[in-house]
Structure formats: C-alpha cells, structure tokens
Write a protein that holds these residues in place. Structure first.
Motif, PDB file in Angstrom:
ATOM      1  N   HIS A  59       0.823  -1.209   0.000  1.00  0.00           N
ATOM      2  CA  HIS A  59       0.000   0.000   0.000  1.00  0.00           C
ATOM      3  C   HIS A  59       0.862   1.267   0.000  1.00  0.00           C
ATOM      4  O   HIS A  59       0.537   2.243  -0.682  1.00  0.00           O
ATOM      5  N   LYS A  60       1.961   1.246   0.740  1.00  0.00           N
ATOM      6  CA  LYS A  60       2.859   2.409   0.766  1.00  0.00           C
ATOM      7  C   LYS A  60       3.457   2.660  -0.618  1.00  0.00           C
ATOM      8  O   LYS A  60       3.545   3.802  -1.065  1.00  0.00           O
ATOM      9  N   ILE A  61       3.874   1.591  -1.283  1.00  0.00           N
ATOM     10  CA  ILE A  61       4.450   1.707  -2.627  1.00  0.00           C
ATOM     11  C   ILE A  61       3.437   2.345  -3.573  1.00  0.00           C
ATOM     12  O   ILE A  61       3.750   3.270  -4.323  1.00  0.00           O
ATOM     13  N   LEU A  72       7.640   2.396 -10.000  1.00  0.00           N
ATOM     14  CA  LEU A  72       7.747   1.315  -9.017  1.00  0.00           C
ATOM     15  C   LEU A  72       9.161   1.117  -8.464  1.00  0.00           C
ATOM     16  O   LEU A  72       9.326   1.027  -7.250  1.00  0.00           O
ATOM     17  N   PRO A  73      10.195   1.059  -9.320  1.00  0.00           N
ATOM     18  CA  PRO A  73      11.541   0.907  -8.751  1.00  0.00           C
ATOM     19  C   PRO A  73      11.926   2.091  -7.855  1.00  0.00           C
ATOM     20  O   PRO A  73      12.526   1.900  -6.796  1.00  0.00           O
ATOM     21  N   GLY A  74      11.562   3.300  -8.251  1.00  0.00           N
ATOM     22  CA  GLY A  74      11.842   4.473  -7.423  1.00  0.00           C
ATOM     23  C   GLY A  74      11.097   4.436  -6.107  1.00  0.00           C
ATOM     24  O   GLY A  74      11.640   4.753  -5.047  1.00  0.00           O
ATOM     25  N   ALA A  75       9.837   4.010  -6.148  1.00  0.00           N
ATOM     26  CA  ALA A  75       9.035   3.895  -4.930  1.00  0.00           C
ATOM     27  C   ALA A  75       9.623   2.835  -4.009  1.00  0.00           C
ATOM     28  O   ALA A  75       9.621   2.998  -2.782  1.00  0.00           O
ATOM     29  N   ALA A  76      10.151   1.757  -4.584  1.00  0.00           N
ATOM     30  CA  ALA A  76      10.771   0.704  -3.770  1.00  0.00           C
ATOM     31  C   ALA A  76      12.005   1.232  -3.051  1.00  0.00           C
ATOM     32  O   ALA A  76      12.220   0.950  -1.866  1.00  0.00           O
ATOM     33  N   ILE A  77      12.794   2.026  -3.750  1.00  0.00           N
ATOM     34  CA  ILE A  77      13.987   2.617  -3.133  1.00  0.00           C
ATOM     35  C   ILE A  77      13.588   3.564  -2.009  1.00  0.00           C
ATOM     36  O   ILE A  77      14.150   3.535  -0.913  1.00  0.00           O
ATOM     37  N   LEU A  81      14.464   3.169   2.010  1.00  0.00           N
ATOM     38  CA  LEU A  81      15.108   4.227   2.790  1.00  0.00           C
ATOM     39  C   LEU A  81      14.257   4.643   3.987  1.00  0.00           C
ATOM     40  O   LEU A  81      14.778   4.855   5.084  1.00  0.00           O
ATOM     41  N   LEU A  82      12.947   4.737   3.799  1.00  0.00           N
ATOM     42  CA  LEU A  82      12.053   5.070   4.909  1.00  0.00           C
ATOM     43  C   LEU A  82      12.102   4.002   5.999  1.00  0.00           C
ATOM     44  O   LEU A  82      12.106   4.316   7.196  1.00  0.00           O
ATOM     45  N   GLU A  83      12.167   2.737   5.583  1.00  0.00           N
ATOM     46  CA  GLU A  83      12.252   1.654   6.560  1.00  0.00           C
ATOM     47  C   GLU A  83      13.577   1.694   7.311  1.00  0.00           C
ATOM     48  O   GLU A  83      13.624   1.434   8.518  1.00  0.00           O
ATOM     49  N   GLN A  84      14.659   2.069   6.623  1.00  0.00           N
ATOM     50  CA  GLN A  84      15.950   2.212   7.293  1.00  0.00           C
ATOM     51  C   GLN A  84      15.910   3.350   8.304  1.00  0.00           C
ATOM     52  O   GLN A  84      16.447   3.231   9.409  1.00  0.00           O
ATOM     53  N   VAL A  85      15.255   4.455   7.950  1.00  0.00           N
ATOM     54  CA  VAL A  85      15.120   5.586   8.867  1.00  0.00           C
ATOM     55  C   VAL A  85      14.340   5.151  10.107  1.00  0.00           C
ATOM     56  O   VAL A  85      14.722   5.473  11.241  1.00  0.00           O
ATOM     57  N   GLU A  86      13.252   4.395   9.913  1.00  0.00           N
ATOM     58  CA  GLU A  86      12.463   3.903  11.043  1.00  0.00           C
ATOM     59  C   GLU A  86      13.306   3.008  11.952  1.00  0.00           C
ATOM     60  O   GLU A  86      13.235   3.117  13.179  1.00  0.00           O
ATOM     61  N   GLU A  87      14.114   2.133  11.352  1.00  0.00           N
ATOM     62  CA  GLU A  87      14.966   1.254  12.138  1.00  0.00           C
ATOM     63  C   GLU A  87      15.983   2.062  12.935  1.00  0.00           C
ATOM     64  O   GLU A  87      16.236   1.773  14.109  1.00  0.00           O
ATOM     65  N   LEU A  88      16.565   3.077  12.316  1.00  0.00           N
ATOM     66  CA  LEU A  88      17.536   3.927  13.009  1.00  0.00           C
ATOM     67  C   LEU A  88      16.870   4.714  14.135  1.00  0.00           C
ATOM     68  O   LEU A  88      17.444   4.869  15.212  1.00  0.00           O
ATOM     69  N   GLN A  89      15.655   5.193  13.901  1.00  0.00           N
ATOM     70  CA  GLN A  89      14.925   5.898  14.956  1.00  0.00           C
ATOM     71  C   GLN A  89      14.635   4.958  16.124  1.00  0.00           C
ATOM     72  O   GLN A  89      14.767   5.352  17.289  1.00  0.00           O
ATOM     73  N   ASP A  90      14.254   3.724  15.827  1.00  0.00           N
ATOM     74  CA  ASP A  90      14.023   2.737  16.880  1.00  0.00           C
ATOM     75  C   ASP A  90      15.308   2.467  17.665  1.00  0.00           C
ATOM     76  O   ASP A  90      15.293   2.354  18.897  1.00  0.00           O
ATOM     77  N   GLU A  91      16.410   2.374  16.949  1.00  0.00           N
ATOM     78  CA  GLU A  91      17.703   2.138  17.601  1.00  0.00           C
ATOM     79  C   GLU A  91      18.092   3.313  18.500  1.00  0.00           C
ATOM     80  O   GLU A  91      18.575   3.120  19.612  1.00  0.00           O
TER      81      GLU A  91
END
Length: 98
Positions: A59-61, A72-77, A81-91
C-alpha cells in the motif's frame, strides 16, 4: 510551486500475524500489480497470497506512485530508505533508554 508531503505509518504486527498469508484477491490492489511488485522483489507472493506483514508495504508503494508519481523501482527505493530511517529511529530510542 506545489508542496508534497509524505506520511509515514508504523504498524506493529502481533506474533500471530507474522505467519498469516492473505489472498491477494481480497486486497483492493489489482492482482497484476501485486505480481509486478513480487517480480521487482518488493513483496513476496506465493500461490496468490501475500504475507500479512507485507500488505502495508504494498500500500505504501502504491501511495508513493499515486501521490508523487514515482515509478515502481523508485518507490521501492524510497520505501527501503524510509524503513531504514524507522529502524535507526528505533535504535536511537532504544539507546536513549539505556
């Protein structure tokens, strides 16, 4: 000049939902699009089903495509990156609690 905003949604799955698969025909996404997302490695589709934990990802894509006109490839990238930011914020939060 047009302004664009990105909403970031977080969804935490319970342990039971990690193993749950949903029939793609039950989603409000055309099956061909789901298979294209699977072909690009964005989501996993098996026997016409997608893991429940990846429904929000799909749904996000599609929201990135619709709202920002990203392919689609740009949205995947962007999503990766958004998921990496979320992981870093959690860390960061985890380290602050130490």
């Amino acid at each position: 000049m047009d302004k664009f905003y990105i909403r970031i949604f977080r969804h935490t799955l319970s342990v039971d939902e990690e193993d749950t698969w949903i029939d793609i025909a039950e989603l409000d996404i055309h099956p061909e699009i789901m298979y294209k997302l699977a072909e690009l490695g964005i989501v996993e589709v098996r026997r016409g089903q997608i893991p429940a934990c990846q429904v929000m990802r799909a749904h996000k894509i599609l929201r990135l495509r619709r709202d920002l006109g990203v392919n689609l490839p740009g949205a995947a990238i962007i999503l990766d990156l958004l998921e990496q930011v979320e992981e870093l914020q959690d860390e960061i939060e985890r380290l602050k609690r130490r």
